[in-house]
Design an enzyme around this catalytic site. Structure first.
Site, PDB file in Angstrom:
ATOM      1  N   HIS A 145       0.811  -1.225   0.000  1.00  0.00           N
ATOM      2  CA  HIS A 145       0.000   0.000   0.000  1.00  0.00           C
ATOM      3  C   HIS A 145       0.838   1.265   0.000  1.00  0.00           C
ATOM      4  O   HIS A 145       0.304   2.353   0.222  1.00  0.00           O
ATOM      5  CB  HIS A 145      -0.944   0.007   1.204  1.00  0.00           C
ATOM      6  CG  HIS A 145      -2.000  -1.054   1.123  1.00  0.00           C
ATOM      7  ND1 HIS A 145      -2.878  -1.291   2.139  1.00  0.00           N
ATOM      8  CD2 HIS A 145      -2.309  -1.923   0.149  1.00  0.00           C
ATOM      9  CE1 HIS A 145      -3.683  -2.282   1.800  1.00  0.00           C
ATOM     10  NE2 HIS A 145      -3.360  -2.687   0.584  1.00  0.00           N
ATOM     11  N   ILE A 189       0.756   6.915   0.288  1.00  0.00           N
ATOM     12  CA  ILE A 189       0.219   5.805   1.073  1.00  0.00           C
ATOM     13  C   ILE A 189      -1.251   5.633   0.751  1.00  0.00           C
ATOM     14  O   ILE A 189      -2.013   6.605   0.752  1.00  0.00           O
ATOM     15  CB  ILE A 189       0.364   6.091   2.586  1.00  0.00           C
ATOM     16  CG1 ILE A 189       1.813   6.455   2.929  1.00  0.00           C
ATOM     17  CG2 ILE A 189      -0.098   4.905   3.402  1.00  0.00           C
ATOM     18  CD1 ILE A 189       1.950   7.112   4.284  1.00  0.00           C
ATOM     19  N   CYS A 190      -1.640   4.391   0.462  1.00  0.00           N
ATOM     20  CA  CYS A 190      -3.052   4.114   0.207  1.00  0.00           C
ATOM     21  C   CYS A 190      -3.677   3.660   1.524  1.00  0.00           C
ATOM     22  O   CYS A 190      -3.593   2.495   1.887  1.00  0.00           O
ATOM     23  CB  CYS A 190      -3.173   3.020  -0.858  1.00  0.00           C
ATOM     24  SG  CYS A 190      -4.864   2.559  -1.209  1.00  0.00           S
ATOM     25  N   LEU A 191      -4.260   4.608   2.236  1.00  0.00           N
ATOM     26  CA  LEU A 191      -4.823   4.309   3.560  1.00  0.00           C
ATOM     27  C   LEU A 191      -6.068   5.189   3.717  1.00  0.00           C
ATOM     28  O   LEU A 191      -5.982   6.415   3.628  1.00  0.00           O
ATOM     29  CB  LEU A 191      -3.774   4.621   4.635  1.00  0.00           C
ATOM     30  CG  LEU A 191      -4.115   4.258   6.064  1.00  0.00           C
ATOM     31  CD1 LEU A 191      -4.327   2.761   6.222  1.00  0.00           C
ATOM     32  CD2 LEU A 191      -3.018   4.720   7.017  1.00  0.00           C
TER      33      LEU A 191
END
Lengths: 194, 151
Positions: free
Chosen positions: B85, B92-94
């Site tokens: 991620h 950041i893929c969050l």
């Protein structure tokens, strides 16, 4: 995945309240306990809550802070702490003693929702129902045709003074006004029946 | 004339809290702090995870709408964790950094979430679309339309 509500410092302040005197190292990894005396901090500005409201899920906010959050995402209103559904109607204002000098918090912007006070059973008001509902509605519709006649029949300021009472002219006008009254009543009845 | 705004007050409170009582593995980089709206935070990979012993730097940018708007958070090079991620440019893929943000979250909780995201990693690898994304994305990860899915 990280479980966000658990990382929130204040989400279970009730249970941690009694234990917050333990050394901080015990709890530091999972949830850092708020420092002592922070029980009444708003979850958004982190200051002592003013114009405080509490959500049904039990989380404390300043009303201005929460209001701004609800405005930020009007179609997805969630409790910032636990993501429960929340709305203006689903918070309870907290009135402390000595708060009376700011009598009506609604007058300040943004308004804090009022406390909900249900009437005692026996005096549940019939009169307020009648006045709020039926009367106002029929008045609104009924007024419309009179307004229409008034605006289309008054040309300028050429209106003559009303005739002396007792003269035939006055009787005619009385008759005419009655006719118009009946026309109006029939019109309203027709509106309801149609 | 120096009226402290709502955002500044809140950021200041978080700054003091993180300075005085940081959680394990999270350290504020004081020396980089020239502007209260821009922080650098050092995080450490948790013990018994793939990132144990590794150090990373997170770059936080706040806006005047904080905390109603999420901070912009990216990993700062040269060392970007290799994680499904995390893109090689630090993005950041969050979901909590965009649509699942809430004003009750804080720098501390974001850091802990990121550490926890790293900890749950089973295999160190870049996201499958890394090379395309890094070439085409905006500088601000919040401009990306992230498509979140369960870990």
């Amino acid at each position: 995945m990280a479980d966000n509500p658990e990382a929130m410092p204040e989400c279970d302040s009730e249970s941690s309240g009694a234990r917050s005197r333990k050394p901080a190292s015990n709890t530091a990894t999972e949830q850092s306990d708020p420092p002592e005396g922070s029980m009444f901090e708003c979850n958004i500005c982190l200051d002592t809550a003013r114009d405080a409201v509490v959500s049904y899920c039990g989380h404390l906010f300043c009303w201005p802070c929460l209001h701004q959050w609800l405005e930020t995402r009007p179609n997805r209103q969630m409790c910032p702490v636990c993501k429960a559904g929340i709305s203006k109607d689903k918070v309870i204002p907290l009135y402390g003693r000595g708060d009376t000098k700011h009598e009506d918090p609604r007058e300040r912007l943004p308004p804090r929702p009022p406390g909900q006070r249900s009437e005692p059973e026996n005096s549940a008001g019939f009169s307020s129902f009648g006045l709020d509902g039926g009367f106002q509605m029929s008045f609104g519709i009924g007024a419309f045709p009179f307004g229409f006649f008034a605006s289309s029949l008054n040309f300028g300021d050429m209106r003559p003074a009303s005739p002396q009472p007792g003269t035939p002219q006055s009787e005619q006008e009385q008759f005419l006004s009655k006719v118009f009254l009946w026309v109006a009543i029939l019109f309203i009845l027709w509106l309801f029946l149609a | 004339m120096s009226r402290v705004t709502f955002a500044e007050k809140r950021i200041q409170k978080e700054l003091m809290a993180l300075k005085n009582d940081p959680p394990v593995g999270v350290t504020l980089d004081d020396s980089s702090l020239t502007n209260i709206y821009r922080w650098r935070v050092h995080i450490e990979g948790a013990e018994n995870t793939l990132y144990e012993g590794e150090h990373f730097i997170l770059d936080f940018k706040f806006t005047a709408k904080y905390p109603f708007e999420s901070p912009q958070v990216v990993f700062l090079g040269p060392i970007i964790p290799v994680h499904p991620h995390v893109y090689s440019n630090g993005h950041i893929c969050l979901s909590i950094l965009t649509e699942d943000w809430s004003p009750a979250m804080s720098v501390e909780s974001v850091c802990l979430s990121i550490v926890s995201m790293l900890s749950s990693c089973k295999e160190k690898k870049r996201p499958p679309d890394n090379s395309v994304y890094v070439r085409t994305c905006s500088k601000n990860p919040k401009d990306t339309n992230w498509w979140y899915h369960e870990l």
